[in-house]
Design a protein around this motif. Structure first.
Motif, short mmCIF file in Angstrom:
data_model
loop_
_atom_site.label_atom_id
_atom_site.label_comp_id
_atom_site.label_asym_id
_atom_site.label_seq_id
_atom_site.Cartn_x
_atom_site.Cartn_y
_atom_site.Cartn_z
N SER A 23 18.32 -19.84 -33.21
CA SER A 23 17.99 -20.23 -34.34
C SER A 23 17.19 -19.34 -35.34
CB SER A 23 17.28 -21.63 -34.41
OG SER A 23 16.16 -21.62 -33.90
N PRO A 27 17.00 -17.78 -40.43
CA PRO A 27 15.73 -17.82 -41.29
C PRO A 27 14.78 -16.56 -41.36
CG PRO A 27 15.69 -19.57 -39.73
CD PRO A 27 16.77 -18.82 -39.60
N THR A 45 12.10 -21.47 -44.70
CA THR A 45 12.14 -22.83 -45.08
C THR A 45 13.25 -23.38 -45.65
OG1 THR A 45 9.66 -22.81 -45.04
CG2 THR A 45 10.80 -25.03 -45.92
N THR A 48 16.28 -23.28 -43.38
CA THR A 48 16.24 -24.26 -42.25
C THR A 48 16.45 -25.62 -43.08
OG1 THR A 48 14.68 -22.95 -41.17
CG2 THR A 48 14.52 -25.31 -40.55
N LEU A 79 13.68 -28.05 -36.61
CA LEU A 79 13.44 -26.35 -36.88
C LEU A 79 12.13 -26.39 -38.16
CD1 LEU A 79 16.76 -24.97 -36.47
CD2 LEU A 79 15.01 -25.15 -34.92
N ALA A 83 9.60 -22.93 -39.13
CA ALA A 83 9.92 -22.10 -40.31
C ALA A 83 9.02 -22.08 -41.55
CB ALA A 83 11.34 -22.74 -41.01
#
Length: 174
Positions: A23, A27, A45, A48, A79, A83
């Motif tokens: 993941s 980002p 951010t 995410t 998440l 982030a």
């Protein structure tokens, strides 16, 4: 992937190593784009939040609305704290290298504590037909799927077990 779909697959061995590694790619790419083009440290951010919005829509409409799984059985990994830390690291250091090393490390290390309040309720022991097991295991037996965590738990008895008692540090290293 499957590590993120099911509550009973969110185990202490594979979920904590697979999900952060997979993941962090989008980002980090969005963070680099927003920093290079606009000098704004919120790319991770923003991406995410978009991923989580899509994941919640997918889980609700596909898993709950189409296949009738309970929503607390298929919630996505949270998440956002990871982030936010990644973006904060870039804003403070203004360095890609330091953000990659320290921010990437903390991205992986914050995943389990950030999700533990949601996951802890499913690790409570319960008696089911005279056997003590966790609520996540009971849910896995009640809601049968085509692939089960029992197969994955059989894998951890293989060659990775020869490295010692716990396989998390070994799998995280590789």
């Amino acid at each position: 992937g499957d590590w993120d779909f099911w509550v009973d697959w969110k185990d202490r061995r594979f979920w904590v190593t697979v999900v952060p590694i997979v993941s962090v790619a989008y980002p980090a790419a969005a963070q680099a784009f927003f920093w290079e083009k606009f000098r704004l440290p919120f790319g991770a951010t923003l991406v995410t939040l978009g991923v989580l919005a899509g994941e919640w829509a997918n889980r609700y409409f596909n898993f709950v609305g189409f296949t009738y799984f309970p929503i607390n059985f298929v919630w996505p990994t949270i998440l956002l704290p990871m982030a936010l830390f990644l973006d904060a690291m870039l804003a403070i250091s203004k360095s890609y290298g330091l953000t990659a090393v320290v921010g990437g490390l903390m991205y992986g290390l914050l995943m389990y504590p950030a999700n533990w309040p949601l996951l802890s309720a499913f690790h409570v022991p319960a008696e089911y037909n005279g056997v003590v097991m966790s609520l996540a295991d009971i849910m896995g037996y009640q809601y049968v799927r085509t692939g089960t965590p029992e197969y994955i738990r059989m894998i951890e008895k293989g060659t990775l077990r020869t490295f010692g008692k716990d396989v998390v540090p070994v799998s995280a290293f590789f």
